[in-house]
Design an enzyme around this catalytic site. Structure first.
Site, PDB file in Angstrom:
ATOM      1  N   LYS A  51       0.814  -1.225   0.000  1.00  0.00           N
ATOM      2  CA  LYS A  51       0.000   0.000   0.000  1.00  0.00           C
ATOM      3  C   LYS A  51       0.845   1.272   0.000  1.00  0.00           C
ATOM      4  O   LYS A  51       0.372   2.339  -0.422  1.00  0.00           O
ATOM      5  CB  LYS A  51      -0.919   0.010   1.224  1.00  0.00           C
ATOM      6  CG  LYS A  51      -2.040  -1.011   1.194  1.00  0.00           C
ATOM      7  CD  LYS A  51      -3.177  -0.582   0.290  1.00  0.00           C
ATOM      8  CE  LYS A  51      -4.400  -1.476   0.454  1.00  0.00           C
ATOM      9  NZ  LYS A  51      -5.512  -1.055  -0.402  1.00  0.00           N
ATOM     10  N   ASN A  78      -3.609  -1.761   6.319  1.00  0.00           N
ATOM     11  CA  ASN A  78      -2.341  -1.359   5.731  1.00  0.00           C
ATOM     12  C   ASN A  78      -2.381   0.024   5.094  1.00  0.00           C
ATOM     13  O   ASN A  78      -1.372   0.722   5.051  1.00  0.00           O
ATOM     14  CB  ASN A  78      -1.916  -2.393   4.689  1.00  0.00           C
ATOM     15  CG  ASN A  78      -1.577  -3.741   5.321  1.00  0.00           C
ATOM     16  OD1 ASN A  78      -1.098  -3.798   6.452  1.00  0.00           O
ATOM     17  ND2 ASN A  78      -1.824  -4.811   4.599  1.00  0.00           N
ATOM     18  N   GLY A 176     -10.014  -4.863  -3.300  1.00  0.00           N
ATOM     19  CA  GLY A 176     -10.517  -3.648  -3.929  1.00  0.00           C
ATOM     20  C   GLY A 176     -10.062  -3.529  -5.370  1.00  0.00           C
ATOM     21  O   GLY A 176     -10.677  -2.835  -6.174  1.00  0.00           O
ATOM     22  N   GLY A 177      -8.949  -4.189  -5.671  1.00  0.00           N
ATOM     23  CA  GLY A 177      -8.512  -4.275  -7.060  1.00  0.00           C
ATOM     24  C   GLY A 177      -7.413  -3.338  -7.485  1.00  0.00           C
ATOM     25  O   GLY A 177      -6.957  -3.408  -8.637  1.00  0.00           O
ATOM     26  N   GLY A 178      -6.944  -2.467  -6.599  1.00  0.00           N
ATOM     27  CA  GLY A 178      -5.911  -1.518  -6.995  1.00  0.00           C
ATOM     28  C   GLY A 178      -4.593  -2.180  -7.360  1.00  0.00           C
ATOM     29  O   GLY A 178      -3.967  -1.835  -8.368  1.00  0.00           O
ATOM     30  N   GLU A 200      -8.397 -14.947  -5.064  1.00  0.00           N
ATOM     31  CA  GLU A 200      -9.281 -14.518  -3.987  1.00  0.00           C
ATOM     32  C   GLU A 200      -9.528 -15.665  -3.015  1.00  0.00           C
ATOM     33  O   GLU A 200      -9.455 -16.839  -3.393  1.00  0.00           O
ATOM     34  CB  GLU A 200     -10.649 -14.111  -4.537  1.00  0.00           C
ATOM     35  CG  GLU A 200     -10.707 -12.780  -5.227  1.00  0.00           C
ATOM     36  CD  GLU A 200     -12.148 -12.453  -5.606  1.00  0.00           C
ATOM     37  OE1 GLU A 200     -12.621 -11.377  -5.212  1.00  0.00           O
ATOM     38  OE2 GLU A 200     -12.787 -13.260  -6.302  1.00  0.00           O
ATOM     39  N   ALA A 204     -14.606 -14.843  -0.070  1.00  0.00           N
ATOM     40  CA  ALA A 204     -14.765 -13.441  -0.489  1.00  0.00           C
ATOM     41  C   ALA A 204     -14.524 -13.344  -1.988  1.00  0.00           C
ATOM     42  O   ALA A 204     -13.743 -12.519  -2.453  1.00  0.00           O
ATOM     43  CB  ALA A 204     -13.814 -12.533   0.277  1.00  0.00           C
ATOM     44  N   SER A 302       1.825  -9.787  -0.864  1.00  0.00           N
ATOM     45  CA  SER A 302       1.418  -8.383  -0.791  1.00  0.00           C
ATOM     46  C   SER A 302       1.620  -7.724   0.565  1.00  0.00           C
ATOM     47  O   SER A 302       1.687  -6.496   0.652  1.00  0.00           O
ATOM     48  CB  SER A 302      -0.055  -8.251  -1.204  1.00  0.00           C
ATOM     49  OG  SER A 302      -0.874  -9.051  -0.376  1.00  0.00           O
ATOM     50  N   ASN A 305       1.659  -7.886   7.656  1.00  0.00           N
ATOM     51  CA  ASN A 305       1.179  -7.371   8.943  1.00  0.00           C
ATOM     52  C   ASN A 305       0.163  -8.338   9.555  1.00  0.00           C
ATOM     53  O   ASN A 305      -1.046  -8.143   9.472  1.00  0.00           O
ATOM     54  CB  ASN A 305       0.562  -5.977   8.756  1.00  0.00           C
ATOM     55  CG  ASN A 305       1.617  -4.953   8.385  1.00  0.00           C
ATOM     56  OD1 ASN A 305       2.720  -4.964   8.929  1.00  0.00           O
ATOM     57  ND2 ASN A 305       1.292  -4.078   7.452  1.00  0.00           N
TER      58      ASN A 305
END
Length: 316
Positions: A51, A78, A176-178, A200, A204, A302, A305
């Protein structure tokens, strides 16, 4: 609707250089011979997740006058720490709205970067953030629904293409797809023979449903909240969904048990601590080989944390 371009991602790379870590591709020497594997460890970013790329680009793209008024974000994960860190590096005032139920470690982590943390009931985060924007004249920094966020996340894809130009398969988590939008844009432009697959949790899997249907499919928040992959409980926006339709070659889903096993593999075989969301792509590599192309594969880890108790439970 205008989509983010490779030029946008290259501009983002220039903006965030020196603010984010250029993560390496780590070879997984234990992988199948016909499916050589490299890991893209975004868990090594200063805030523990990818992020930071999008937040850094979004803030750097603001003109100096606008930036001086400060930024606002709402997040309990994040994105909160990423915006706080990016704001600290640029000397920008930051207000982060977080749920009052957020684990203290995440609140403390966000404050450590100098942000003003505003704690509210979880249902009031978004309205409180918009109120602060109006009161302060500040800018809202969304977690994924913005071209600058997508372009910033795409810098990870730019690095993959530079480091492994003959990559054949990229596995990236989708929520969210970013991240998937940005990485997919870069990889498909620079590595036209590569397949980009989103991954995924089964609990979800709204994006998988949406891509099959050809439009966004809403899943109730209580359904999406069942998965241990807490960072993958969001849904795409119109903007990110349009990107996903263009740059993804498909989506596969994995179970929570498979996600836990992938976390164990990352910890024991590659000495990488991953949160459940960060381990989702590796779960697909380990358990969905029959649904995936074979060949040189990159898995995007990705984030890292993870709650200590959860990590201890997963590692057994």
């Amino acid at each position: 609707m205008q989509l983010v371009s490779l030029d946008d991602i290259r501009t983002a790379a220039d903006r965030v250089r020196g603010q984010v870590l250029r993560t390496p591709l780590l070879p997984a020497l234990w992988a199948d011979a016909d499916r050589p594997l490299w890991l893209k460890p975004e868990n090594l970013q200063a805030t523990g997740a990818f992020k930071l790329r999008g937040a850094s680009n979004a803030l750097a793209a603001l003109d100096e006058r606008t930036r001086g008024k400060g930024v606002v974000a709402y997040s309990s994960g994040n994105h909160a720490q990423a915006v706080a860190r990016a704001a600290q590096l640029l000397g920008v005032p930051a207000h982060i709205v977080m749920a009052d139920s957020t684990p203290q470690v995440k609140i403390d982590g966000t404050r450590r970067y100098g942000a003003e943390v505003v704690l509210v009931p979880v249902a009031e985060r978004e309205t409180t953030a918009h109120r602060l924007v109006d009161e302060l004249g500040a800018v809202l920094v969304p977690p994924f629904d913005h071209p600058d966020i997508i372009a910033g996340q795409g810098t990870a894809g730019l690095e993959i293409a530079e480091d492994l130009p003959d990559v054949e398969l990229v596995l990236v988590p989708v929520s969210g797809g970013g991240l998937a939008s940005g990485i997919g844009t870069a990889v498909t432009a620079l590595c036209p023979n590569a397949t980009v697959i989103g991954v995924e949790p089964e609990l979800a899997a709204d994006t998988a449903d949406g891509l099959r249907a050809g439009h966004i499919v809403e899943w109730p928040v209580e359904d999406r909240g069942r998965t241990i992959a807490d960072g993958l409980r969001a849904q795409p926006s119109e903007l990110t969904f349009a990107h996903l339709q263009t740059v993804l070659d498909g989506v596969v889903t994995v179970s929570d048990d498979e996600i836990g096993e992938a976390m164990r593999v990352l910890a024991t075989r590659n000495r990488l601590v991953a949160e459940p969301s960060g381990a989702v792509p590796l779960a697909a590599y380990l358990h969905r080989s029959g649904e995936l192309p074979r060949g040189r594969t990159v898995v995007v880890v990705s984030g890292g944390n993870v709650d200590r108790a959860m990590l201890a439970d997963v590692l057994g």
